[in-house]
Design an enzyme around this catalytic site. Sequence first.
Site, PDB file in Angstrom:
ATOM      1  N   HIS A  81     -19.499 -17.721 -10.016  1.00  0.00           N
ATOM      2  CA  HIS A  81     -20.867 -17.220  -9.854  1.00  0.00           C
ATOM      3  C   HIS A  81     -21.682 -18.305  -9.155  1.00  0.00           C
ATOM      4  O   HIS A  81     -21.464 -19.498  -9.374  1.00  0.00           O
ATOM      5  CB  HIS A  81     -21.512 -16.960 -11.212  1.00  0.00           C
ATOM      6  CG  HIS A  81     -21.005 -15.745 -11.898  1.00  0.00           C
ATOM      7  ND1 HIS A  81     -21.769 -15.016 -12.776  1.00  0.00           N
ATOM      8  CD2 HIS A  81     -19.810 -15.108 -11.856  1.00  0.00           C
ATOM      9  CE1 HIS A  81     -21.072 -13.992 -13.242  1.00  0.00           C
ATOM     10  NE2 HIS A  81     -19.879 -14.044 -12.703  1.00  0.00           N
ATOM     11  N   PHE A 133     -27.706  -9.609 -26.393  1.00  0.00           N
ATOM     12  CA  PHE A 133     -27.516  -9.652 -24.937  1.00  0.00           C
ATOM     13  C   PHE A 133     -28.180  -8.445 -24.270  1.00  0.00           C
ATOM     14  O   PHE A 133     -28.820  -8.556 -23.236  1.00  0.00           O
ATOM     15  CB  PHE A 133     -26.017  -9.612 -24.584  1.00  0.00           C
ATOM     16  CG  PHE A 133     -25.270 -10.877 -24.872  1.00  0.00           C
ATOM     17  CD1 PHE A 133     -25.923 -12.071 -25.124  1.00  0.00           C
ATOM     18  CD2 PHE A 133     -23.876 -10.877 -24.881  1.00  0.00           C
ATOM     19  CE1 PHE A 133     -25.224 -13.234 -25.395  1.00  0.00           C
ATOM     20  CE2 PHE A 133     -23.160 -12.033 -25.145  1.00  0.00           C
ATOM     21  CZ  PHE A 133     -23.839 -13.212 -25.402  1.00  0.00           C
ATOM     22  N   ALA A 165     -31.466 -12.885  -4.443  1.00  0.00           N
ATOM     23  CA  ALA A 165     -30.030 -12.900  -4.157  1.00  0.00           C
ATOM     24  C   ALA A 165     -29.722 -12.497  -2.720  1.00  0.00           C
ATOM     25  O   ALA A 165     -28.775 -13.015  -2.125  1.00  0.00           O
ATOM     26  CB  ALA A 165     -29.299 -11.981  -5.136  1.00  0.00           C
ATOM     27  N   GLY A 215     -29.969 -15.094 -10.714  1.00  0.00           N
ATOM     28  CA  GLY A 215     -29.893 -15.878 -11.951  1.00  0.00           C
ATOM     29  C   GLY A 215     -31.107 -15.642 -12.831  1.00  0.00           C
ATOM     30  O   GLY A 215     -32.114 -15.091 -12.399  1.00  0.00           O
ATOM     31  N   ASP A 216     -30.988 -16.049 -14.089  1.00  0.00           N
ATOM     32  CA  ASP A 216     -32.086 -15.878 -15.046  1.00  0.00           C
ATOM     33  C   ASP A 216     -33.116 -16.982 -14.852  1.00  0.00           C
ATOM     34  O   ASP A 216     -32.769 -18.139 -14.637  1.00  0.00           O
ATOM     35  CB  ASP A 216     -31.547 -15.944 -16.486  1.00  0.00           C
ATOM     36  CG  ASP A 216     -30.564 -14.810 -16.761  1.00  0.00           C
ATOM     37  OD1 ASP A 216     -30.780 -13.707 -16.229  1.00  0.00           O
ATOM     38  OD2 ASP A 216     -29.583 -15.034 -17.494  1.00  0.00           O
ATOM     39  N   GLU A 225     -13.998 -11.780 -16.586  1.00  0.00           N
ATOM     40  CA  GLU A 225     -15.050 -12.794 -16.515  1.00  0.00           C
ATOM     41  C   GLU A 225     -14.973 -13.763 -17.693  1.00  0.00           C
ATOM     42  O   GLU A 225     -14.765 -13.361 -18.831  1.00  0.00           O
ATOM     43  CB  GLU A 225     -16.431 -12.127 -16.516  1.00  0.00           C
ATOM     44  CG  GLU A 225     -17.562 -13.155 -16.456  1.00  0.00           C
ATOM     45  CD  GLU A 225     -18.878 -12.557 -16.056  1.00  0.00           C
ATOM     46  OE1 GLU A 225     -18.932 -12.030 -14.921  1.00  0.00           O
ATOM     47  OE2 GLU A 225     -19.825 -12.577 -16.853  1.00  0.00           O
ATOM     48  N   ALA A 272     -26.764 -23.727 -14.026  1.00  0.00           N
ATOM     49  CA  ALA A 272     -27.523 -24.381 -12.948  1.00  0.00           C
ATOM     50  C   ALA A 272     -27.738 -25.871 -13.218  1.00  0.00           C
ATOM     51  O   ALA A 272     -27.772 -26.673 -12.305  1.00  0.00           O
ATOM     52  CB  ALA A 272     -28.868 -23.682 -12.769  1.00  0.00           C
ATOM     53  N   HIS A 279     -14.311  -4.677 -14.143  1.00  0.00           N
ATOM     54  CA  HIS A 279     -14.467  -6.118 -14.385  1.00  0.00           C
ATOM     55  C   HIS A 279     -14.720  -6.279 -15.881  1.00  0.00           C
ATOM     56  O   HIS A 279     -15.747  -5.843 -16.396  1.00  0.00           O
ATOM     57  CB  HIS A 279     -15.658  -6.628 -13.568  1.00  0.00           C
ATOM     58  CG  HIS A 279     -15.833  -8.108 -13.569  1.00  0.00           C
ATOM     59  ND1 HIS A 279     -14.907  -8.980 -13.049  1.00  0.00           N
ATOM     60  CD2 HIS A 279     -16.863  -8.890 -14.014  1.00  0.00           C
ATOM     61  CE1 HIS A 279     -15.351 -10.231 -13.161  1.00  0.00           C
ATOM     62  NE2 HIS A 279     -16.534 -10.195 -13.757  1.00  0.00           N
ATOM     63  N   THR A 322     -18.937 -17.821 -14.877  1.00  0.00           N
ATOM     64  CA  THR A 322     -20.397 -17.818 -14.788  1.00  0.00           C
ATOM     65  C   THR A 322     -20.903 -19.216 -14.448  1.00  0.00           C
ATOM     66  O   THR A 322     -20.201 -20.210 -14.596  1.00  0.00           O
ATOM     67  CB  THR A 322     -21.041 -17.305 -16.093  1.00  0.00           C
ATOM     68  OG1 THR A 322     -20.663 -18.167 -17.162  1.00  0.00           O
ATOM     69  CG2 THR A 322     -20.590 -15.895 -16.409  1.00  0.00           C
ATOM     70  N   SER A 381     -10.463  -7.264 -12.795  1.00  0.00           N
ATOM     71  CA  SER A 381     -10.830  -8.682 -12.832  1.00  0.00           C
ATOM     72  C   SER A 381     -11.426  -8.987 -14.201  1.00  0.00           C
ATOM     73  O   SER A 381     -11.822  -8.080 -14.933  1.00  0.00           O
ATOM     74  CB  SER A 381     -11.814  -9.015 -11.710  1.00  0.00           C
ATOM     75  OG  SER A 381     -12.884  -8.069 -11.690  1.00  0.00           O
ATOM     76  N   LYS A 404     -29.478  -6.451  -0.715  1.00  0.00           N
ATOM     77  CA  LYS A 404     -28.326  -7.364  -0.889  1.00  0.00           C
ATOM     78  C   LYS A 404     -27.124  -6.866  -0.091  1.00  0.00           C
ATOM     79  O   LYS A 404     -26.399  -7.653   0.514  1.00  0.00           O
ATOM     80  CB  LYS A 404     -27.953  -7.480  -2.373  1.00  0.00           C
ATOM     81  CG  LYS A 404     -28.980  -8.184  -3.220  1.00  0.00           C
ATOM     82  CD  LYS A 404     -28.478  -8.514  -4.611  1.00  0.00           C
ATOM     83  CE  LYS A 404     -28.433  -7.321  -5.529  1.00  0.00           C
ATOM     84  NZ  LYS A 404     -28.219  -7.679  -6.942  1.00  0.00           N
ATOM     85  N   TYR A 421     -27.326  -2.962 -11.175  1.00  0.00           N
ATOM     86  CA  TYR A 421     -27.849  -2.570 -12.494  1.00  0.00           C
ATOM     87  C   TYR A 421     -28.006  -1.054 -12.566  1.00  0.00           C
ATOM     88  O   TYR A 421     -29.050  -0.520 -12.204  1.00  0.00           O
ATOM     89  CB  TYR A 421     -29.209  -3.226 -12.738  1.00  0.00           C
ATOM     90  CG  TYR A 421     -29.126  -4.671 -13.163  1.00  0.00           C
ATOM     91  CD1 TYR A 421     -29.289  -5.034 -14.500  1.00  0.00           C
ATOM     92  CD2 TYR A 421     -28.886  -5.675 -12.234  1.00  0.00           C
ATOM     93  CE1 TYR A 421     -29.211  -6.362 -14.900  1.00  0.00           C
ATOM     94  CE2 TYR A 421     -28.812  -7.010 -12.622  1.00  0.00           C
ATOM     95  CZ  TYR A 421     -28.971  -7.336 -13.963  1.00  0.00           C
ATOM     96  OH  TYR A 421     -28.886  -8.644 -14.349  1.00  0.00           O
TER      97      TYR A 421
END
Length: 282
Positions: free
Chosen positions: A73, A213, A121, A104-105, A13, A47, A263, A44, A11, A162, A142
């Site tokens: 997302h 990043f 989440a 989310g951040d 992104e 918001a 991904h 992505t 996939s 989750k 992560y």
Amino acid sequence: MGFHRENFEFSFEFFPPKNDEGEKRLQEAVQELKPLNPAYCSVTFGAGGSTRERTFQTVDWIQREAGIDATPHLSCIGSRKEDIHEILERYQAAGIKRVIALRGDIPEDEEAFKEGGFRYANELVAYTKEHFPDFEVVVGAYPEYHPEAPDPWTDMENFVRKVKAGADIATTQYFFTNLSYYKFVDDVQKMGVDIPIKVGLMPITNFKQIDRFSQMCGADIPAWIRKRMEYYGDDTESQKELGIDIATRQAEDLLAQGVPGIHFYTMNKAEATNRIWQNLGL
């Protein structure tokens, strides 16, 4: 080296473009990568108002015009429960089959947790599964641990929550040391996780950008990669060549070890993903 595609899910992104020029670049990248026949393309999530609308537009274009399954997302930060419900209804009506559920951040300049919203989440996963059971729900993982986690075990317990809330599949944050992924998978499987954990792969095409990043998301750039990239200075072409080579070797090892999928973080460009694909003989 050649791998049999039926054993893995691939996939890509993308992020919603900020302007018309970015939109043209995104659409060209999607069309260039479409012949690789991805399982889906993720988009992505912004918001805020205008960025959120661009997410919808990008998802809609990938799904309808490009004819690829789009996977948006969904972030709980900055959204009320009613907002999330409305977004999920909109995606369901558009024929979307899966969503990526994330916390989310946390923004610095606005209220992160809306009253009556979700804080984590796992709450978003549980709500989606309860009210929209037909969606496949993807969650993040992560391997090098979330930068806000107090310790690795707390982070893995959060991930397990989750999964227990109903997640169907996970995709990792990018990393450059495969051992961190193998160890993470071993550990969470011992904690009862049995869903596939796909690998997020980030080719370093612009070292300064990826370095920035990585500092934000807690991804470790090994010293040998950092030193080689810094040696090239502002020679971004040489950095890109090295980045594609590193990502190819990383993917070869992961596929040989039987990961359930990869991904690709494309940065809205096709070249690196295309060349890694050809190098792998897919």
